[in-house]
Design an enzyme around this catalytic site. Structure first.
Site, PDB file in Angstrom:
ATOM      1  N   HIS A  17       6.193  94.978   9.499  1.00  0.00           N
ATOM      2  CA  HIS A  17       6.211  96.099   8.836  1.00  0.00           C
ATOM      3  C   HIS A  17       7.821  96.756   9.226  1.00  0.00           C
ATOM      4  O   HIS A  17       8.394  96.766  10.151  1.00  0.00           O
ATOM      5  CB  HIS A  17       5.621  97.335   9.575  1.00  0.00           C
ATOM      6  CG  HIS A  17       4.289  96.923   9.198  1.00  0.00           C
ATOM      7  ND1 HIS A  17       2.924  97.049  10.162  1.00  0.00           N
ATOM      8  CD2 HIS A  17       3.312  96.621   8.049  1.00  0.00           C
ATOM      9  CE1 HIS A  17       1.719  97.018   9.378  1.00  0.00           C
ATOM     10  NE2 HIS A  17       2.248  96.557   8.283  1.00  0.00           N
ATOM     11  N   GLU A  25       9.035  99.567  11.364  1.00  0.00           N
ATOM     12  CA  GLU A  25       8.723  99.327  12.984  1.00  0.00           C
ATOM     13  C   GLU A  25       9.855  98.436  13.516  1.00  0.00           C
ATOM     14  O   GLU A  25       9.873  97.218  13.872  1.00  0.00           O
ATOM     15  CB  GLU A  25       7.553  98.671  12.897  1.00  0.00           C
ATOM     16  CG  GLU A  25       6.321  99.494  12.660  1.00  0.00           C
ATOM     17  CD  GLU A  25       5.091  98.949  12.413  1.00  0.00           C
ATOM     18  OE1 GLU A  25       4.174  99.767  12.102  1.00  0.00           O
ATOM     19  OE2 GLU A  25       4.917  97.717  12.781  1.00  0.00           O
ATOM     20  N   GLU A  44       2.173  96.352  20.328  1.00  0.00           N
ATOM     21  CA  GLU A  44       2.493  97.618  19.746  1.00  0.00           C
ATOM     22  C   GLU A  44       3.449  98.425  20.712  1.00  0.00           C
ATOM     23  O   GLU A  44       2.993  98.580  21.459  1.00  0.00           O
ATOM     24  CB  GLU A  44       1.284  98.397  19.373  1.00  0.00           C
ATOM     25  CG  GLU A  44       0.440  98.213  18.470  1.00  0.00           C
ATOM     26  CD  GLU A  44       0.733  98.231  16.942  1.00  0.00           C
ATOM     27  OE1 GLU A  44       1.610  99.043  16.657  1.00  0.00           O
ATOM     28  OE2 GLU A  44      -0.316  98.017  16.043  1.00  0.00           O
TER      29      GLU A  44
HETATM   30 ZN   LIG Z   1       2.786  97.648  12.190  1.00  0.00          ZN
END
Ligand SMILES: [Zn+2]
Length: 1255
Positions: free
Chosen positions: A950, A953, A1132
């Protein structure tokens, strides 16, 4: 303990539940105390109540006429006791007591008004205290039905018995809110109009009509009743009561207003009758006359009516036509000064936002401004839809946005996505056990997978050519300096390094070796060279024939004046130095600054660029002017451009400005960017100071929203001038001095349009991801032409996420070129008055996937610049471009010791735009080329890491940088790691997305992390081949021990992991216990557990191991289920900061992110010890078992698992979204008949509610 955790983890609801719990437990306790007390003393009062009740019971069963007197007597006695003793009240309503039944039964049977009156009084006494629980008891025992029947019976008398009517209504008003069906029951019984007629006929009898109005209010919460009552003229009746203005009978007026608010919710009729205007007039009357603010509740009540009537589109239009915006705006401005009037300001603001006409974004289309033709167009899905749109379709706004029908139908109009979110609570959990069991199919034929063999040369390497016979690893040259001081290259030393390039090489290596285990220690920032050394430098330059272009090398303050762009051309074909993995030969520093002016600037002598070849690259807005350096008295900045660059280029051992430019030249962007942003060129060094999570000041959102509303009210004050526009190249850049200049035509930039709204306020619009019409949140742009001492407000007006950490203390990042030139090349958190809220721009249904009129969100922040004529950059998060990655990899390659580290940097494949997707292999060289050592080398387990699928990010890239640097470091643990594993790393799965400033997608307009199940080789090459590598490993029985995909998280704090577990998924479903007997190795919990003990930013509590249906095509789930890697994770990292551990209260920076990457690597070393055959005898320190028990206990709470991998349900819900919507009328349900308590309801300030929800 469970109640406690519920209280801390969840917002309002859990607290309510636990309070109810608490009360009933307390009651039970008291009941027991009472019980024992009664046992001991031969209790007089208790037995008296009891005996009275049993007498009453007896009277009920006999229906003798003579008993009337007796019944009156007994009920009067009970009434007396109930009125005087809480003990009696408790006794009658406690569990197991038949007190309520007996009294209700008497009420049902008696025909005697006096007895009825007594009993009604008894019941009123009982329910008046006890927090609503007793009212609920009365409802469950059938009280409502009995009371409605009595109402019907007594209404037949003419005139009805007033006393009984008052009592009946009072009681109904008290128990009504506890009976969800009371409205329906009353309608069926025909009781609706009894109360209404009573009010109509007794308008002057306030004692009677007050409880009647209260009951009507309860009835009106049912929309069918509201319509029915409306037809019978109840609205008109209420207006009779509330107007004209009078300060008499305000309690009556308040009830009437509350009733009216319920009645107006879906009433077109009321709008047609002009009541919007009437309400506004009444409001203004009260606003003017209530100068001492004693009637806040009345004023609030009027606003609630306006809020209700504007629920429907017709009402909103009437509101605008009646000049409602201006009226509410002006009145609330006058209320601002008095804090106690906040509820009025907040409700006014809410109404104004709701009524603010929805605008379309000022764009020709919301599709990306850039076009990229796909090689294949998918058969279906959003991209196919986009391609199939007729060209004439205006996708910014469409007809359906104006559709009013749906609104009229629904009782309460909501566009509240949060409601919908709550509906599918458990729906997303995978319940099909077959889908959870690993499949371990190869997916592709073994022959086809052979093509991936080339990416695993380490498996074939025999090292016979290598000189590795010695058992001891050869000491590396610079090992001796390992603990030595950081070599700070100064201009003087630079001189040396040019004389002897190998010196430079060593100093690079040295700084590289300073990567410590802690990963915190960075080379100290280089001080500005001292005067004498700068003189040396100048001398040196003069001696250097090639670089006698001093006029072009100064990057002084003078320079940064937003002069014309200069083409920077670079002579050096540096590839030859970097491509081979040989030690870098750092060429003369001066070549870095071979800046050539394409346009002569004032008092700047143009440079000859004939010396240089290669494609032109423009360097931001900075101009390399050739101000006569001799005349500049600032030795720091005048000395030479090369010094400036030297300073910043050595800030990180892997940053090299020169190399960066080289990398940029080979980076292919869709818009064909030729400019380079200064932060990427200079590099970034984490600031030395702490950056705490901001505390949100009181009323920010309100102020910002009121400024937005002013745009409508004071339209003449709005400049509305386009100052940047990608769609229209012919827009004229304003030449005025006080207009900011914007730009983002560089890698990862994504600004599309900027409109100056007020003198110091700008609306910014972001570009959509290419081949898509949405997905924007990431931003990166340049601002220049600023003045100091002025607060500039920036509004990014087309954000899409429904909430953001910008509401919880996160700040955007800014990079000042002036600061960089003053030795502080860092991205820092800046901005005040930050908030994120739903705005009045809306999307077409095409863009919102069929949902009509979905609003956009605004991020707003205010910045005061420190330097005049600076060039500043703003970003959503620390930028990390594809060119930066390539530069870092080149540097790592050039700096490693090939005798110690086996390092390969290959291209996995080409992306759609023709960029290569790097894949890196890191392990230790074998100890020798003996058979055993080569075998050990080849048989090391694989660790497979990926990141940055992504593009928005960027934190994932910084974590990856930390991992890579740690793995390449000279640290003994890093060496052990390399000796233990072979690392296969794809640091950027989506280069095209990163380059083109996308937030979420690749050029195919799709989220690549939803393509893992069935990647298309033409549309998703990086995913197809990354999966191919894993499939190949599976085919040769070399499954990785760990797979981890690094991500960033915009709505949560800390760093955490998602993994996959059948068992934990099953715990969250209602599947029978048989499936829970599944045997599952709990090894997947070990790595996150280690991280929670070793990495300060990591938080175990946020981890989840549940497999969601919506995530079935993510890397994590596919690698787990299809490839069969048990430890398959998503890691994350927060974009905001931490709320636990060492970094609690701080925003996250690159230092912490890189540390996280290092700690991740280190954790793998501990995992190795645990993943040996002894794994199942886990050391108690890890305590996996108790964790598991804990998580299985948490199943009852819907918030313990995470629904959305990238954006889990927001646990810290903030109330901002409701402000533009209609919230269900909670006040009505809970506080009927208790007006004083109702005044708090939405009077909470932003910060207050945030605090509550966060606590
Ligand atoms: Zn992501």
């Amino acid at each position: 303990a469970q109640t406690g955790s519920g209280r801390t983890n969840q917002a309002g609801k859990a607290t309510d539940a636990s309070e109810t719990d608490f009360i009933s437990r307390e009651d039970i306790l008291k009941h027991y105390i009472l019980y024992f007390r009664n046992l001991s003393c031969s209790g007089s009062a208790t037995s008296r109540t009891m005996s009275l009740l049993s007498q009453l019971e007896k009277i009920n069963s006999d229906s003798l006429a003579g008993e009337v007197e007796n019944a009156r007597y007994v009920t009067a006695k009970i009434l007396h006791l109930v009125q005087s003793q809480e003990k009696t009240r408790k006794e009658m309503t406690s569990k197991g007591s038949t007190g309520i039944e007996i009294t209700l039964s008497t009420l049902e049977n008696t025909r005697d008004p006096q007895t009825t009156s007594n009993i009604l009084n008894i019941l009123i006494e009982l329910v008046s205290v006890g927090g609503g629980r007793r009212a609920s008891v009365l409802v469950t025992k059938g009280g409502t039905q009995i009371l409605l029947q009595l109402l019907l019976n007594f209404s037949k008398d003419s005139p009805p018995n007033e006393e009984l009517m008052v009592l009946l209504h009072t009681l109904l008003a008290k128990i009504g809110p506890k009976d969800k069906k009371i409205g329906m029951k009353a309608r069926i019984n025909g009781a609706l109009n009894i109360s209404l007629n009573l009010v109509k006929q007794n308008l002057q009898n306030h004692r009677l009509i007050l409880p009647c109005l209260q009951v009507l209010r309860v009835y009106s919460s049912n929309s069918v009743n509201a319509v029915s009552l409306g037809k019978n003229g109840v609205v008109e009746l209420m207006f009779k009561i509330i107007g004209p203005f009078s300060k008499k009978n305000t309690s009556l007026m308040k009830v009437a207003l509350d009733t009216l608010a319920a009645l107006l919710k879906s009433s077109k009729r009321a709008v047609y009758r002009g009541y919007v205007h009437v309400l506004l007039t009444i409001y203004v009357d009260w606003h003017r006359h209530d100068s001492r603010h004693r009637y806040m509740l009345i004023r609030k009540g009027i606003l609630q009516c306006i809020k209700s009537i504007t629920n429907i589109k017709l009402g909103r239009k009437a509101f605008i036509d009646a000049n409602g915006m201006k009226i509410l705006y002006n009145t609330s401005q006058e209320c601002l000064a008095v804090r106690t009037l906040d509820p009025l300001v907040n409700t006014s603001s809410l109404i104004m936002r709701k009524c603010f006409p929805k605008n379309r974004l000022p764009l020709p289309t919301i599709k990306s401004a850039f076009h990229f033709q796909l090689p294949v167009i998918p058969a279906n899905g959003p991209v196919a839809q986009l391609y199939n749109l007729p060209p004439e379709v205006d996708d910014v706004v469409d007809e359906s946005d104006d559709n009013d029908d749906v609104e009229a139908e629904s009782e309460v109009e909501t566009e509240n996505e949060d409601d919908k979110d709550q509906d599918f609570k458990n729906d997303d959990i995978e319940t099909d056990i077959n889908k959870l069991k690993p499949t371990q199919e190869l997916g592709r034929p073994v022959e086809e997978l052979k093509m991936y063999e080339q990416f695993f040369p380490e498996l074939l390497e025999n090292f016979q050519e290598c000189d590795l016979v010695s058992k001891e690893p050869k000491p590396f040259r610079s090992d001796a300096n390992l603990c030595g001081p950081i070599v700070v290259p100064t201009a003087g030393e630079e001189h040396c390094s040019e004389a002897n390039p190998s010196v430079k090489e060593i100093s690079l290596k040295e700084s590289h070796f300073l990567l410590t285990e802690e990963c915190n220690i960075r080379p100290a920032f280089l001080e500005l060279p001292k005067k004498d050394s700068s003189k040396d430098s100048r001398l040196h330059q003069q001696n250097d024939q090639k670089t006698m272009i001093p006029t072009c090398q100064c990057l002084s303050q003078e320079i940064v004046k937003g002069l014309d762009r200069i083409t920077l051309q670079n002579t050096a074909k540096n590839e030859q130095y970097f491509g081979t993995g040989c030690a870098i030969k750092k060429e003369s520093k001066t070549s870095l600054t071979t800046l050539a002016c394409s346009k002569p600037c004032e008092h700047v002598s143009p440079c000859k660029s004939s010396l240089f070849e290669g494609s032109p690259v423009q360097l931001g807005k900075l101009c390399c002017t050739g101000v006569d350096s001799e005349e500049d008295d600032d030795s720091g900045s005048n000395s030479s451009g090369e010094q400036v660059i030297l300073e910043v280029s050595d800030i990180s051992p892997v940053h090299d400005s020169d190399l960066y430019i080289e990398m940029v030249k080979n980076t292919k962007s869709v818009p064909e960017y030729s400019e380079v942003a200064y932060p990427d060129y200079f590099g970034h060094m984490p600031p030395s100071f702490k950056e705490p999570i901001l505390e949100r000041p009181y009323g920010v959102q309100r102020t910002k929203i009121s400024q937005d509303i002013e745009r409508l009210i004071h339209q003449n004050d709005i400049i509305d001038r386009v100052v940047y526009d990608l769609d229209n190249s012919s827009y004229s850049v304003p030449e005025e001095a006080d207009v900011l200049k914007f730009n983002s035509k560089f890698e990862s930039g994504n600004l599309r349009k900027v409109i100056q709204i007020r003198k110091n306020e700008y609306d910014l619009i972001l570009n959509s991801d290419i081949n898509s019409n949405h997905y924007h949140q990431w931003f990166y742009f340049e601002v220049s032409g600023m003045k100091t001492g002025i607060g500039y407000r920036f509004n990014i007006i087309n954000c899409e996420k429904s909430n953001s950490q910008f509401n919880y203390g996160m700040q955007p990042l800014m990079y000042s070129v002036q600061e960089a030139l003053h030795s502080r090349p860092c991205w820092t958190r800046v901005g005040t008055d930050i908030c994120y809220y739903k705005n009045h721009f809306s999307r077409s249904s095409i863009a919102a996937g069929g949902q009509k009129g979905k609003s956009y969100y605004t991020i707003t922040f205010t910045v005061t610049f420190q330097h005049k004529d600076d060039v500043c950059y703003f970003a959503y998060h620390y930028p990390y471009t594809y060119s930066t990655l390539k530069m870092h990899l080149q540097k790592l390659e050039s700096m490693h010791n090939p005798q110690q580290i086996y390092f390969r940097h290959d291209a996995l494949c080409e992306t759609l735009a023709g960029n290569s997707c790097p894949i890196v292999t890191i392990t230790a060289m074998p100890e020798s080329n003996s058979y055993e050592h080569v075998c050990q080398f080849r048989n090391r387990p694989y660790i497979f890491l990926t990141a940055r699928v992504h593009p928005g990010e960027t934190n994932a890239s910084w974590v990856m940088k930390g991992t890579l640097e740690y793995l390449m470091s000279n640290n003994p643990s890093a060496q052990s790691l390399r000796e233990s594993y072979i690392f296969k790393i794809i640091p950027m799965l989506n280069p095209d997305g990163v380059i083109n400033g996308n937030h979420r997608c690749s050029l195919s307009g799709e989220d690549l992390n939803r393509q893992w199940q069935n990647p298309n080789p033409d549309l998703h090459p990086t995913i197809y081949h990354a999966k191919g590598l894993l499939q190949y490993l599976s085919s040769i029985k070399r499954l990785p021990l760990v797979y981890c995909d690094y991500h960033g998280h915009s709505r949560k704090k800390n760093v955490f992991m998602y993994g996959c577990s059948i068992k934990e998924t099953m715990w969250h479903t209602n599947v029978s216990s048989s499936s829970c007997d599944l045997i599952e190795d709990s090894g997947y919990r070990v790595l996150p557990k280690i991280l929670s003990q070793t990495a300060p930013a990591f938080c175990m509590g946020s981890c989840s191991f549940v497999v969601e249906k919506s995530k079935e095509s993510t890397a994590r789930v596919v690698v787990w289920r299809e490839i069969g890697v048990q430890r398959s994770y998503t890691m994350e990292s927060t974009l905001c900061g931490c709320d636990q551990g060492k970094y609690k209260g701080l925003q996250i920076g690159t230092r912490e992110l890189e540390e996280m990457g290092a700690k991740f690597s280190l954790a793998l070393l501990r995992l190795k010890r645990l993943a040996s055959p002894l794994e199942y005898n886990l050391p108690s320190s890890l305590d996996i078992e108790s964790d598991l028990i804990e998580s299985s206990c948490k199943v009852t709470s819907p918030t313990t698992y995470v629904l959305d991998e990238d954006e889990p349900r927001f646990l810290e819900e903030i109330d901002y979204s409701a402000e533009s919507n209609d919230d269900p009328d909670i006040e009505l349900a809970d506080n009927a008949g208790d007006y004083e308590a109702a005044n708090q309801e939405d009077g909470l300030s932003d910060s207050e509610s945030t605090r509550i929800l966060l606590s």
